[in-house]
Design an enzyme around this catalytic site. Structure first.
Site, PDB file in Angstrom:
ATOM      1  CB  THR A   1      39.401  21.850 -19.471  1.00  0.00           C
ATOM      2  OG1 THR A   1      38.319  22.068 -18.722  1.00  0.00           O
ATOM      3  CG2 THR A   1      39.598  22.764 -20.645  1.00  0.00           C
TER       4      THR A   1
ATOM      5  CG  ASP B   1      31.684  26.168 -16.375  1.00  0.00           C
ATOM      6  OD1 ASP B   1      32.194  26.217 -15.336  1.00  0.00           O
ATOM      7  OD2 ASP B   1      32.222  25.870 -17.381  1.00  0.00           O
TER       8      ASP B   1
END
Ligand code: DON
Length: 584
Positions: free
Chosen positions: A391, A433
Site C-alpha cells: 500500500t 479485507d
C-alpha cells in the site's frame, strides 16, 4: 536548490520573517518590516509563500507531482500525478487496479472533503468461493488471482478528483505516468524483491508473467522496466475519463481476462462503479482539529475513539510504562469496536454518533485499570476462532495551501498478482479485507462480523487513514500503509505532531500497536523503549511482541508562523522522497 527531507533554502530564509500564512496583525507588522528592508524582505516573502511540499514512497512519483505543479496544477493535480506514477513505478503498493481514500483541503474556502475510491465486491460474490471443500478459509482464492479482486476504484476516483477539484485536465496530470510506462524506469529494490517474493503466483498467469518477467527473466537492478500495456490503458483514461476504463475496450478486456481465469466480474459491475464524496470525520484534540477518514475506512473512527479516550489524561506527567499502557488500552478498545460495528456506510447502519462521542469515550476510559492490562477476552466482541504487505501514502501541500492526504492500495504486495490481459492493469486482492468467513482473521489478523460481510456492490472495510491535523500555527498531512497498523501509526503520528515533533521525527518515531485480537502489544524491533519499561509492562500483564514489519509513512508539516514547509519520507524506505520546492 532542493534537498531531500529538508526545507528549500528559500523556506529556510523565510524562517526569519513570518509571511502570508501569519495572522493579520503579524502581516501588518511584516509589511512595515518589508518597507524598511526592501528587496530582501520581499524575496523572503516570495520564496516562503510559493513553496510546495510532497512526500511519497518513490522519488520518481514525488518528481511527477512537482512536474504537474510546475505546469500550474494544484495539490489535487499533483496527487493524481503521484498516484498514477506510483501505479507504474511502485505496483507492489498501489495502482489503477486498486483503490484509494483521500482527504482534500481547499485553501480558498477552508473546506475539507473525503474521496472514497475504495474497491467494491462484484455482484456475483459468493462466500463459497473463499472456502475450501472442508469449509475452512481458502487463503489462495482470497489473496491470489481474479476472485481476490474487487472492482477497482482508483481510475474513477482520480477522474472525479480532477473534474471537481483539479486545475488541470486529467490528461495533463497523467502525462508523467504515461511517460514512465512508455519510456521505462529503473525499478526500486523493493519492486525487485516483491517480484521475487511473488514469483510463483505471478508465473501462474500469462499476462502477469509477461509484465513482470520481460523476456522470461526477472528484472535486475539497473534494468529499464517498461509497461506499454499500462501506458495504453492510462491513455484511454486520459482521453475518455473514467469511461475509458469502466466502459469500452479496456472494460471488455478486464472482464474477459478475469472470467477466463475463474473470476466473476461483469461489464455491469464495472459500469456501476462510482467514486463517492463523503464527509470526513472531524474532531478536536488538544487544541488541534483532526480531519480524517470516515467509513468505509475504520481508521478515522478508531483514531477518534482513541484520541477521545486520551483527551482528559495528562500523558506527559505519566511514566513511560503508564503512558504506553494508556495508549495500548485506547487502541484495544477502538479495535474492538472496529471488528464489531464498522463496514460500508451504504450497506451498514453504524452507531457512529455513539462511537465518536466523548461520553462513550468516558465510559471506555473508566474501564481501563490503572496498573493492569485489560484482557481482550474480558470485553464482549466478535471472537476470533487469527502474510508481505503493501500500500502507499502520499502527502501534498501546494503553494496556495491546498492539501491532499491520500492512501492508495492493491492490498498485499502486488495485490492478486493477476494482470488483466492486455490492459497492463495489476488487480488488487482487496476482497480479503471483507470478513469473508465470519470470525476468521484476514491477512492482517483483523476479524469482523456481519457489518463487513461481502455483498455484491459493497465496499470492504479499510484501515487506510489519510488525515490532516490542523492547529492555529502548524498543520500536518499524515498517512501510511501497514494494514491494521495504519491506524495506530497515524494515531502515534498525530500525538507526535501535537507534541511538537517535525516531519522527520514523526516518520522516524518507533511504533507501538495493539488491535484487540491477537491480544498482544507489537513493539517495533529496535525500539528505544528501555528494558525496565518493558519489564513494567510485562508485570502489568502485557504480552510483548517484537514486530519487524511496519508501514511507510509520508508526512508534510507546515509551520505557519515561520511559513516553513517540511516533507519527510519514512526512513524505513530508502526509495521514498520528501521534498520542498519553490513554485512560480
Ligand atoms: O485497506 C486496507 O486496510 C488494506 N488493504 C491496506 C493494506 C496495507 O496497508 C498493506 N500494507 N502494508
Amino acid at each position: 536548490m532542493t534537498a531531500r527531507n529538508t526545507p528549500h533554502d528559500g523556506a529556510e530564509t523565510a524562517r526569519r520573517l513570518p509571511a502570508s500564512g501569519a495572522p493579520r496583525w503579524r502581516r501588518t507588522l511584516l509589511a512595515l518590516v518589508i518597507g524598511s528592508f526592501g528587496v530582501l524582505a520581499q524575496a523572503q516573502d516570495t520564496a516562503a509563500t510559493k513553496t510546495a511540499a510532497i512526500a511519497s514512497a518513490n522519488a520518481l512519483a514525488t518528481e511527477a507531482g512537482f512536474e504537474v505543479l510546475s505546469r500550474g496544477g494544484n495539490a489535487v493535480d499533483a496527487a493524481i500525478a503521484v498516484g498514477t506514477a506510483l501505479s507504474v513505478v511502485q505496483p507492489e503498493g498501489s495502482g489503477m487496479g486498486g483503490g484509494f481514500l483521500a482527504v482534500i483541503h481547499d485553501a480558498a474556502t477552508g473546506k475539507n472533503t473525503f474521496i472514497d475510491a475504495r474497491e467494491m465486491a462484484p455482484q456475483a460474490v459468493s462466500e463459497k468461493d473463499y472456502l475450501k471443500a472442508d469449509g475452512t478459509p481458502n487463503r489462495d482464492t482470497s489473496l491470489n488471482g481474479p476472485l481476490a479482486a474487487g472492482i477497482p476504484g482508483m481510475p474513477a476516483g482520480l477522474a472525479y478528483m480532477a473534474g471537481k477539484y483539479g486545475k488541470l485536465p486529467l490528461a495533463e496530470s497523467l502525462r508523467p505516468a504515461i511517460r514512465l510506462a512508455e519510456q521505462g524506469f529503473r525499478p526500486s529494490g523493493a519492486l525487485l524483491r516483491s517480484i521475487e517474493h511473488k514469483a510463483d503466483v505471478l508465473r501462474r498467469y500469462p499476462a502477469s508473467a509477461a509484465k513482470f518477467f520481460p523476456g522470461g527473466k526477472a528484472p535486475q537492478a539497473g534494468d529499464l522496466f517498461r509497461d506499454p500495456d499500462q501506458a495504453r490503458t492510462l491513455k484511454a483514461l486520459a482521453e475518455k475519463g473514467a469511461d475509458g476504463f469502466y466502459k469500452g475496450a479496456v472494460a471488455k478486456e478486464l472482464v474477459k481476462s478475469v472470467r477466463a481465469a475463474g473470476g466473476t466480474w461483469t461489464l455491469a459491475d464495472l459500469a456501476a462503479y462510482r467514486a463517492k464524496e463523503r464527509q470526513p470525520i472531524v474532531l478536536d484534540y488538544a487544541g488541534y482539529k483532526v480531519i480524517t477518514a470516515p467509513p468505509p475506512s475504520s481508521g478515522g473512527v478508531a483514531v477518534a475513539e482513541m484520541l477521545n479516550i486520551l483527551a482528559p489524561l495528562d500523558l506527559k506527567s505519566m511514566d513511560e510504562a503508564h503512558r504506553i499502557h494508556y495508549l495500548v488500552e485506547a487502541m484495544r478498545r477502538a479495535f474492538r469496536d472496529h471488528n464489531e460495528y464498522l463496514g460500508d456506510p451504504d450497506f451498514v447502519k453504524m452507531p457512529l454518533d455513539m462511537l465518536l462521542s466523548p461520553y462513550y469515550a468516558d465510559g471506555l476510559r473508566q474501564s481501563i485499570l490503572p496498573d493492569q492490562a485489560t484482557k481482550s477476552a474480558w470485553l464482549p466482541s466478535v471472537q476470533a476462532k487469527a502474510p508481505g504487505m503493501h500500500t502507499t501514502h502520499y502527502s501534498v501541500i501546494d503553494k496556495d495551501g491546498n492539501m491532499v492526504s491520500m492512501t492508495a492500495t492493491v492490498n498485499t504486495t502486488l495485490g492478486s498478482s493477476f494482470v488483466a490481459g492486455r490492459t497492463g492493469i495489476l488487480l488488487n486482492n482487496e476482497m480479503d479485507d471483507f470478513a469473508l468467513v465470519s470470525g476468521q482473521p484476514n491477512a492482517f489478523g483483523l476479524i469482523g462480523g456481519s457489518a463487513n460481510a461481502p455483498v455484491g456492490g459493497k465496499r470492504m472495510l479499510s484501515s487506510m487513514t489519510p488525515s490532516f491535523v490542523i492547529g492555529k500555527d502548524r498543520l500536518a498531512v499524515i498517512g501510511s500503509p501497514g494494514g491494521s497498523t495504519i491506524i495506530t501509526q497515524v494515531f502515534g503520528a498525530i500525538l507526535a505532531f501535537i507534541d511538537g515533533k517535525d516531519a522527520g521525527q514523526i516518520t522516524a518515531q518507533k511504533r507501538i500497536h495493539h488491535q484487540f485480537l491477537p491480544d498482544r502489544v507489537d513493539i517495533e524491533k529496535g525500539s528505544d523503549i528501555p528494558a525496565d519499561v518493558l519489564a513494567k509492562l510485562k508485570a502489568m500483564g502485557y504480552e510483548i511482541n517484537d514486530r519487524e514489519s511496519w508501514g511507510n509513512m509520508n508526512v508534510v508539516v507546515w509551520d505557519k508562523v515561520t511559513n516553513v514547509k517540511t516533507a519527510a519520507s519514512d526512513p524505513r524506505n530508502p526509495d521514498g522522497l520528501g521534498k520542498v520546492e519553490a513554485m512560480h
